[in-house]
Design a protein around this motif. Structure first.
Motif, PDB file in Angstrom:
ATOM      1  N   ALA A  14       0.780  -1.200  -0.040  1.00  0.00           N
ATOM      2  CA  ALA A  14       0.109   0.078  -0.090  1.00  0.00           C
ATOM      3  C   ALA A  14       0.785   1.180  -0.005  1.00  0.00           C
ATOM      4  N   LEU A  15       1.929   1.293   0.851  1.00  0.00           N
ATOM      5  CA  LEU A  15       2.819   2.307   0.845  1.00  0.00           C
ATOM      6  C   LEU A  15       3.652   2.674  -0.483  1.00  0.00           C
ATOM      7  N   GLU A  16       3.992   1.492  -1.275  1.00  0.00           N
ATOM      8  CA  GLU A  16       4.718   1.545  -2.367  1.00  0.00           C
ATOM      9  C   GLU A  16       3.996   2.101  -3.599  1.00  0.00           C
ATOM     10  N   ILE A  17       2.471   2.131  -3.412  1.00  0.00           N
ATOM     11  CA  ILE A  17       1.722   2.831  -4.400  1.00  0.00           C
ATOM     12  C   ILE A  17       0.990   4.150  -4.323  1.00  0.00           C
ATOM     13  N   LEU A  18       1.390   4.594  -3.112  1.00  0.00           N
ATOM     14  CA  LEU A  18       1.170   5.991  -2.835  1.00  0.00           C
ATOM     15  C   LEU A  18       2.159   7.101  -3.733  1.00  0.00           C
ATOM     16  N   SER A  19       1.609   8.296  -4.063  1.00  0.00           N
ATOM     17  CA  SER A  19       2.324   9.202  -4.539  1.00  0.00           C
ATOM     18  C   SER A  19       3.111   9.861  -3.381  1.00  0.00           C
ATOM     19  N   LYS A  20       3.911  10.561  -3.926  1.00  0.00           N
ATOM     20  CA  LYS A  20       5.092  11.290  -2.838  1.00  0.00           C
ATOM     21  C   LYS A  20       4.217  12.346  -2.088  1.00  0.00           C
ATOM     22  N   GLY A  21       3.266  12.976  -2.728  1.00  0.00           N
ATOM     23  CA  GLY A  21       2.279  13.685  -1.743  1.00  0.00           C
ATOM     24  C   GLY A  21       1.539  13.175  -0.824  1.00  0.00           C
ATOM     25  N   VAL A  24       3.889  12.265   2.118  1.00  0.00           N
ATOM     26  CA  VAL A  24       4.004  13.463   3.012  1.00  0.00           C
ATOM     27  C   VAL A  24       2.524  13.342   3.839  1.00  0.00           C
ATOM     28  N   VAL A  25       1.438  13.589   3.469  1.00  0.00           N
ATOM     29  CA  VAL A  25       0.307  13.315   4.159  1.00  0.00           C
ATOM     30  C   VAL A  25       0.487  12.551   5.232  1.00  0.00           C
ATOM     31  N   LYS A  26       0.649  11.183   4.853  1.00  0.00           N
ATOM     32  CA  LYS A  26       0.546   9.960   5.739  1.00  0.00           C
ATOM     33  C   LYS A  26       1.730  10.245   6.991  1.00  0.00           C
ATOM     34  N   LEU A  27       2.833  10.857   6.727  1.00  0.00           N
ATOM     35  CA  LEU A  27       3.817  11.179   7.422  1.00  0.00           C
ATOM     36  C   LEU A  27       3.296  12.170   8.613  1.00  0.00           C
ATOM     37  N   TYR A  28       2.554  13.392   8.041  1.00  0.00           N
ATOM     38  CA  TYR A  28       1.931  14.259   8.957  1.00  0.00           C
ATOM     39  C   TYR A  28       0.633  13.830   9.842  1.00  0.00           C
ATOM     40  N   GLU A  29       0.087  12.811   9.274  1.00  0.00           N
ATOM     41  CA  GLU A  29      -1.016  12.087  10.162  1.00  0.00           C
ATOM     42  C   GLU A  29      -0.559  11.250  11.260  1.00  0.00           C
ATOM     43  N   GLU A  30       0.715  10.500  10.782  1.00  0.00           N
ATOM     44  CA  GLU A  30       1.328  10.030  11.941  1.00  0.00           C
ATOM     45  C   GLU A  30       1.877  10.769  13.133  1.00  0.00           C
ATOM     46  N   ALA A  31       2.506  11.970  12.425  1.00  0.00           N
ATOM     47  CA  ALA A  31       3.040  12.871  13.730  1.00  0.00           C
ATOM     48  C   ALA A  31       1.985  13.514  14.558  1.00  0.00           C
ATOM     49  N   SER A  32       1.003  13.682  13.864  1.00  0.00           N
ATOM     50  CA  SER A  32      -0.203  14.311  14.612  1.00  0.00           C
ATOM     51  C   SER A  32      -0.718  13.136  15.504  1.00  0.00           C
ATOM     52  N   LYS A  33      -0.871  11.806  15.148  1.00  0.00           N
ATOM     53  CA  LYS A  33      -1.308  10.741  16.015  1.00  0.00           C
ATOM     54  C   LYS A  33      -0.598  10.508  17.001  1.00  0.00           C
ATOM     55  N   GLN A  34       0.912  10.648  16.978  1.00  0.00           N
ATOM     56  CA  GLN A  34       1.854  10.489  17.982  1.00  0.00           C
ATOM     57  C   GLN A  34       1.717  11.604  19.109  1.00  0.00           C
ATOM     58  N   LEU A  35       1.774  12.738  18.346  1.00  0.00           N
ATOM     59  CA  LEU A  35       1.809  14.020  19.287  1.00  0.00           C
ATOM     60  C   LEU A  35       0.467  13.866  20.294  1.00  0.00           C
ATOM     61  N   LYS A  36      -0.823  13.246  19.736  1.00  0.00           N
ATOM     62  CA  LYS A  36      -2.162  13.478  20.227  1.00  0.00           C
ATOM     63  C   LYS A  36      -1.607  12.271  21.461  1.00  0.00           C
ATOM     64  N   MET A  37      -1.218  11.306  21.089  1.00  0.00           N
ATOM     65  CA  MET A  37      -0.916  10.360  22.068  1.00  0.00           C
ATOM     66  C   MET A  37      -0.024  10.900  23.166  1.00  0.00           C
ATOM     67  N   ALA A  38       0.997  11.687  22.894  1.00  0.00           N
ATOM     68  CA  ALA A  38       1.732  12.122  23.919  1.00  0.00           C
ATOM     69  C   ALA A  38       0.996  13.175  24.886  1.00  0.00           C
ATOM     70  N   VAL A  39       0.211  13.948  24.312  1.00  0.00           N
ATOM     71  CA  VAL A  39      -0.615  14.682  25.144  1.00  0.00           C
ATOM     72  C   VAL A  39      -1.453  13.915  26.421  1.00  0.00           C
ATOM     73  N   ILE A  40      -2.019  12.812  25.735  1.00  0.00           N
ATOM     74  CA  ILE A  40      -2.744  11.904  26.754  1.00  0.00           C
ATOM     75  C   ILE A  40      -1.995  11.249  27.722  1.00  0.00           C
ATOM     76  N   LEU A  41      -0.752  10.756  27.194  1.00  0.00           N
ATOM     77  CA  LEU A  41      -0.045   9.892  27.981  1.00  0.00           C
ATOM     78  C   LEU A  41       0.571  10.790  29.144  1.00  0.00           C
ATOM     79  N   THR A  42       0.990  12.091  28.808  1.00  0.00           N
ATOM     80  CA  THR A  42       1.263  13.102  29.874  1.00  0.00           C
ATOM     81  C   THR A  42       0.487  13.351  30.781  1.00  0.00           C
ATOM     82  N   GLU A  43      -0.771  13.474  30.472  1.00  0.00           N
ATOM     83  CA  GLU A  43      -1.906  13.734  31.225  1.00  0.00           C
ATOM     84  C   GLU A  43      -2.181  12.677  32.418  1.00  0.00           C
TER      85      GLU A  43
END
Length: 130
Positions: A14-21, A24-43
């Motif tokens: 699935a990753l191999e057939i994605l366009s470069k764009g 990039v969007v998937k990377l941002y989505e994962e960064a967002s997910k990790q940071l949301k989780m960090a907020v929850i875990l900090t709390e």
């Protein structure tokens, strides 16, 4: 075990057939997910897990930064922005600063939305090859 291998293979394909764009969007989505989780875990005061989530987010930001083509002016600006985000993620991690994490999350989500829109425009204007 066999199902795990099939899942990993499907994910890889699935990753191999994605366009470069799309990547990039998937990377941002994962960064967002990790940071949301960090907020929850900090709390929850689960600081080791928080550290790991923010470290993953920093790794994604570094990957985005390394992928820039520095011949374009926008890349120079993004390079500076990514450096700022990376540094502030470290600061938020050390200080366990939920407000800063949320501010960075908002910034990452804005970038994600911008890239998503740019990708949509680019996809609409680029003919598909079969």
């Amino acid at each position: 075990m066999q199902y795990a291998n099939a899942y990993d293979e499907t994910k890889r394909l699935a990753l191999e057939i994605l366009s470069k764009g799309d990547v990039v969007v998937k990377l941002y989505e994962e960064a967002s997910k990790q940071l949301k989780m960090a907020v929850i875990l900090t709390e929850r005061q689960e600081f080791v897990k928080t550290f790991n989530c923010i470290a993953k987010c920093q790794k994604i930001i570094s990957s985005l930064n390394l992928s820039l083509d520095m011949q374009y002016p926008i890349s120079i600006e993004l390079n500076e922005l990514y450096g700022f985000i990376y540094e502030k993620l470290g600061e938020a991690n050390v200080n366990r600063d939920v407000k800063l994490m949320n501010d960075l999350l908002s910034l990452i989500n804005d970038l994600k939305d911008s890239f998503k829109e740019a990708n949509k425009i680019n996809s609409a204007s680029t003919p598909r090859r079969l």
